[in-house]
Write an enzyme that holds these catalytic residues in place. Structure first.
Site, mmCIF file in Angstrom:
data_model
loop_
_atom_site.group_PDB
_atom_site.id
_atom_site.type_symbol
_atom_site.label_atom_id
_atom_site.label_comp_id
_atom_site.label_asym_id
_atom_site.label_seq_id
_atom_site.Cartn_x
_atom_site.Cartn_y
_atom_site.Cartn_z
ATOM 1 N N SER A 197 9.546 -6.542 37.135
ATOM 2 C CA SER A 197 8.440 -5.583 37.114
ATOM 3 C C SER A 197 9.013 -4.164 37.103
ATOM 4 O O SER A 197 10.219 -3.967 37.215
ATOM 5 C CB SER A 197 7.546 -5.807 38.326
ATOM 6 O OG SER A 197 8.288 -5.610 39.508
ATOM 7 N N TYR A 198 8.127 -3.190 37.021
ATOM 8 C CA TYR A 198 8.537 -1.788 36.907
ATOM 9 C C TYR A 198 9.487 -1.399 38.051
ATOM 10 O O TYR A 198 9.162 -1.567 39.223
ATOM 11 C CB TYR A 198 7.291 -0.907 36.926
ATOM 12 C CG TYR A 198 7.572 0.522 36.566
ATOM 13 C CD1 TYR A 198 7.926 0.848 35.274
ATOM 14 C CD2 TYR A 198 7.508 1.522 37.514
ATOM 15 C CE1 TYR A 198 8.202 2.155 34.931
ATOM 16 C CE2 TYR A 198 7.779 2.829 37.184
ATOM 17 C CZ TYR A 198 8.126 3.140 35.889
ATOM 18 O OH TYR A 198 8.407 4.439 35.560
ATOM 19 N N PRO A 199 10.678 -0.881 37.695
ATOM 20 C CA PRO A 199 11.691 -0.718 38.743
ATOM 21 C C PRO A 199 11.646 0.582 39.532
ATOM 22 O O PRO A 199 12.490 0.781 40.388
ATOM 23 C CB PRO A 199 13.005 -0.803 37.956
ATOM 24 C CG PRO A 199 12.662 -0.274 36.613
ATOM 25 C CD PRO A 199 11.211 -0.591 36.358
#
Length: 847
Positions: free
Chosen positions: A333-335
């Site tokens: 997922s978005y880091p």
DNA sequence: GCAAGGTC
């Protein structure tokens, strides 16, 4: 009617569009190739509308000074506190304003879905400024809305859509103020320091002596630790070392004194003398306790970076690059997130099912699915993005090197957050010898729980004998031991990240950049265990600030500015007033710094050598005819001790003297910049810094000089227009005989034609080729290798037409794998001469 | 050439 909606990044535009369209949408790529546009039809305020959803890529604009301040020589750094600024495109490649304008033309409603933080609020207004004039009703703010959401879940996004608000100008203004302060303060100090110290010292070994409200406190953390180490005075302490012996098993074990250690030798000996005759210890208590080591909370960016540095040996900047790749390839997922709590509707089962395929942790994932999953611990919801989790399965074969190592960590961390706590028992036995108390402690794991996934976090087993209260144990020995306290160690990268987060220095996205900055600028060096050891330069900078104005390097400086910015954001203070007030404070700090820079300079004097003491004699100055010195440490430059002038040099490759040849314009001796074995550029150090002609730029060498007669300028050495870039001129390079090459004088063109190695001399003749009108070459072949008839060695030939020479062009094309159909007509001079008559050449730039 | 903040 059309409703245009804008998110902060392409991935969010897609997620939000999918939710709002109930996954029924058409998508197309935008003309900048970075953003996509997702379209669907639906209802908006009781109208039937067409929705268009797209995104920006972060900030659209960024702040800079107007061009006239770009010249460091002509701008006094103090002018930067008031100099005019302008907003320019943040990433010109993306052509974001044009893209937004195109998509917004004639649109009826604008809905802003930028991230719900201050930067996002600021980007809202950047978007509005880009599109407002092309909206259907350009002057009607009532058609512009702001969506407020705290997570990317169907519930939250739909709720936001049904409760649209307005963008918050005050929050946006607080960001404008931050940008302006950072720009003015950072650039003023950086330029001043760079000029001052580079003008005095020759071995600083850095191109820039920078200052910044984030980077400087970051450096300061590292130097503070070094100071603690350097000023550490070891203290001697004494303690009782007692070994007991189990009477039945004969097993011996050490016990710890309840007083630990004491710094008074006499007192310890007093206890020792009291106890030394004793032969046994009495078990006074046996305590068995069950303890737990809690499973970790969900992963956010900072924690991922700390683990990547400490456990995987990756720098934060590298870890972020790896994480971004994993994200864009759909593995995680978005880091970039601060949130450590999973969304209420997070689908654990889906992720676990994916991971059952793993040969390494598949069985653990299956076990969790089989009812052994526990609820994750509650972390913090910062309302930005969900925690970092795997989003699809990957095997080590799919992901090479560090991609796999980081993916493995993220996945194991995810599994750990829903695994059972680690349970162990701790057995503490307390003893008494006379009135002094001692104890020992054993540990035994009951259940590994989540530490099964991270064996390095498991409890170390420690065995101690099985004893009962009231039992008497034989004493093996009682001794007094003397030891010394140890200094702390240098800061690890992981500790530094923690300190930055705690003190509010940088953000999850910028922390890696600041750490990278202080490494690249040579203020700290990365050493064993990823510890950051300040360099001389880093130390004198921080100690210098501490002498002049300690606030300049304290973390609270950032937080105090933030407090001011908060006032703007909350509408409690006027943007202009706060900006003016804070700028004035820093302008005063700047002037105070300049007035007192000698306090910092005296530290530099102790650590670095003056320009005149560094470097080796290189070439003669055209003004005083004395030798100038080449300063080799970064930035490479020439220094004339007598005139006190510094001349910048090309930063790539090596510099050597060019046969004591002189520039006809200024008498400076010419130099050669060797970039590689086939690429040498002659240049005059004075012209390089002070271009003599309008068509010459700073940093140009002789091949770009339009001097009409100088033998090094292009008028004397050009053969033709470049057939590769169609822009530059092909120049004969005869700087390093017997090697001859033809290169292009357009810096961006990579063309290099290597002339035959049978040549021993080559220069450009005054004759033009009868065939193609290009200037001919006067050449001399090696007497043993000459291809000419009758052993003849010298001739005049055309590079493009002579069979012996044009081979080198064919070789070049072959090597470059170019399929250019070489047509010599392309080279025909427009003033074709009649019958090869000698004439004086004048090469025109528009050849 | 400079800051820090977004993101690709």
């Amino acid at each position: 009617m059309i409703v245009l909606m804008i998110a902060e990044k392409p991935s969010l535009a897609q997620s939000i569009a999918k939710i709002l369209s109930n996954n029924d949408l058409q998508s197309r790529k935008g003309f900048n190739n970075a953003c996509s546009i997702h379209e669907w039809s639906g209802k908006f305020m009781n109208y039937q509308v067409r929705y268009k959803m797209t995104s920006v890529c972060g900030h659209v604009m960024s702040l800079d000074f107007v061009p006239k301040y770009n010249n460091w020589d002509k701008t006094d750094p103090s002018e930067l506190f008031s100099g005019e600024t302008l907003k320019k495109e943040a990433t010109p490649n993306l052509k974001m304003p044009a893209f937004l304008e195109k998509e917004a033309r004639g649109v009826d409603y604008l809905v802003l879905w930028l991230d719900c933080d201050r930067e996002g609020e600021n980007i809202c207004f950047e978007v509005i400024d880009s599109v407002k004039h092309v909206l259907a009703k350009p002057n009607d703010n009532r058609n512009i809305f702001r969506a407020h959401f705290s997570s990317i879940t169907e519930q939250d996004i739909k709720r936001a859509m049904n409760n649209l608000g307005k963008p918050n100008k005050n929050e946006s203004l607080s960001v404008d103020a931050r940008q302006e302060l950072d720009l003015r303060i950072g650039c003023a100090f950086t330029r001043y320091q760079t000029r001052f110290f580079q003008g005095k010292y020759g071995d600083l070994d850095c191109n820039l002596v920078s200052y910044g409200p984030c980077q400087t406190p970051t450096l300061s953390f590292c130097v503070d630790r070094m100071d603690k180490i350097k000023s550490f005075k070891p203290e001697t302490y004494w303690y009782l070392d007692v070994e007991l012996q189990h009477s039945k098993t004969g097993q011996s074990f050490n016990v710890k004194w309840s007083r630990n250690h004491l710094f008074d030798k006499d007192v310890v000996y007093m206890f020792y003398n009291d106890l030394k005759q004793s032969s046994s210890a009495l078990v006074t208590n046996v305590n068995l306790q069950e303890k737990t080591k809690q499973r970790p909370i969900a992963l956010n960016t900072v924690e991922m970076l700390r683990a990547a540095s400490a456990g995987l040996g990756m720098s934060p900047i590298h870890a972020m690059q790896i994480a971004e790749k994993l994200y864009t390839q759909g593995y995680i997922s978005y880091p970039r997130t601060e949130t450590t709590t999973y969304a209420a509707n997070f689908n654990f089962k889906e992720v676990l099912v994916q991971q059952t395929k793993s040969s390494s942790w598949g069985s653990i994932a299956q076990d969790l699915l089989n009812g052994n999953m526990v609820n994750p611990r509650k972390g913090v919801d910062q309302g930005d993005h969900p925690p970092i989790t795997p989003t699809s399965f990957a095997s080590p074969e799919q992901l090479p090197g560090d991609l796999w190592r980081l993916y493995e960590f993220i996945t194991k961390h995810f599994l750990a957050t829903v695994s059972r706590d680690c349970k162990y028992e701790e057995l503490t036995i307390t003893f008494k010898i006379k009135s002094e108390e001692f104890s020992c402690c054993g540990k035994n794991t009951i259940e590994n729980g989540w530490t099964e996934l991270m064996p390095w976090k498991q409890i170390d087993f420690k065995e101690i004998p099985n004893l009962k209260k009231g039992e008497s144990v034989q004493i093996g020995h009682i001794k007094v031991l003397e030891k010394q306290t140890n200094p702390p160690d240098y800061l690890t990268e992981s500790e530094l990240i923690g300190l930055m987060e705690k003190n509010g220095i940088g953000t999850d996205a910028s922390i890696p950049v600041h750490i990278n900055n202080i490494c690249e600028r040579n203020y700290v060096k990365l050493e064993r265990d990823r510890r950051l050891v300040p360099t001389n330069l880093g130390v004198v900078l921080v100690h210098g600030y501490q002498r002049i104005d300690p606030e300049l390097c304290l973390p609270k400086m950032r937080s105090q500015v933030e407090e001011q910015l908060n006032l703007i954001a909350l509408g409690k203070a006027n943007y202009r007033d706060v900006l003016k007030h804070t700028l004035r404070i820093f302008e005063q700090k700047f002037h105070f710094f300049v007035q007192n820079v000698s306090l910092m300079d005296s530290l530099f004097e102790d650590s670095f050598s003056s320009l005149s003491a560094t470097g080796k004699p290189m070439s003669r100055c055209g003004k005083c005819r004395r030798f100038m010195k080449l300063v080799l440490s970064k930035p490479q430059r020439l220094y004339c001790e007598y005139c006190k002038d510094t001349y910048n040099l090309p930063q790539n490759g090596t510099i050597k003297l060019y046969r004591e040849l002189k520039c006809p314009l200024d008498d400076f001796e010419l130099l050669i910049n060797s970039i590689n074995k086939n690429l040498n550029h002659p240049f005059c150090p004075y012209c390089f810094n002070n271009p003599p002609f309008d068509d010459m730029k700073k940093g140009d060498g002789c091949i770009n000089c339009s001097h009409p007669t100088c033998t090094h300028a292009f008028n004397s050495n050009a053969l033709s227009k470049c057939f590769e870039c169609q822009n530059g001129l092909l120049i004969l390079d005869s700087t390093t005989p017997p090697k001859f090459r033809v290169i292009c004088n357009n810096k961006l063109c990579k063309l290099i034609i290597i002339l035959p190695d049978t040549l021993i001399k080559a220069d450009v003749s005054d004759d033009l080729c009868e065939n193609c009108d290009a200037p001919m070459l006067n050449i001399v072949y090696h007497k043993d290798k000459t291809p000419l008839e009758n052993g003849q060695t010298s001739t005049t030939a055309c590079l493009f037409c002579d069979n012996n020479l044009k081979v080198s062009i064919e070789n070049y094309l072959k090597l470059a794998n170019k399929k250019i159909n070489f047509d010599r007509k392309k080279f025909t001079h427009k003033h074709k001469s009649a019958g090869g008559r000698r004439k004086k050449r004048v090469v025109h730039k528009n050849w």
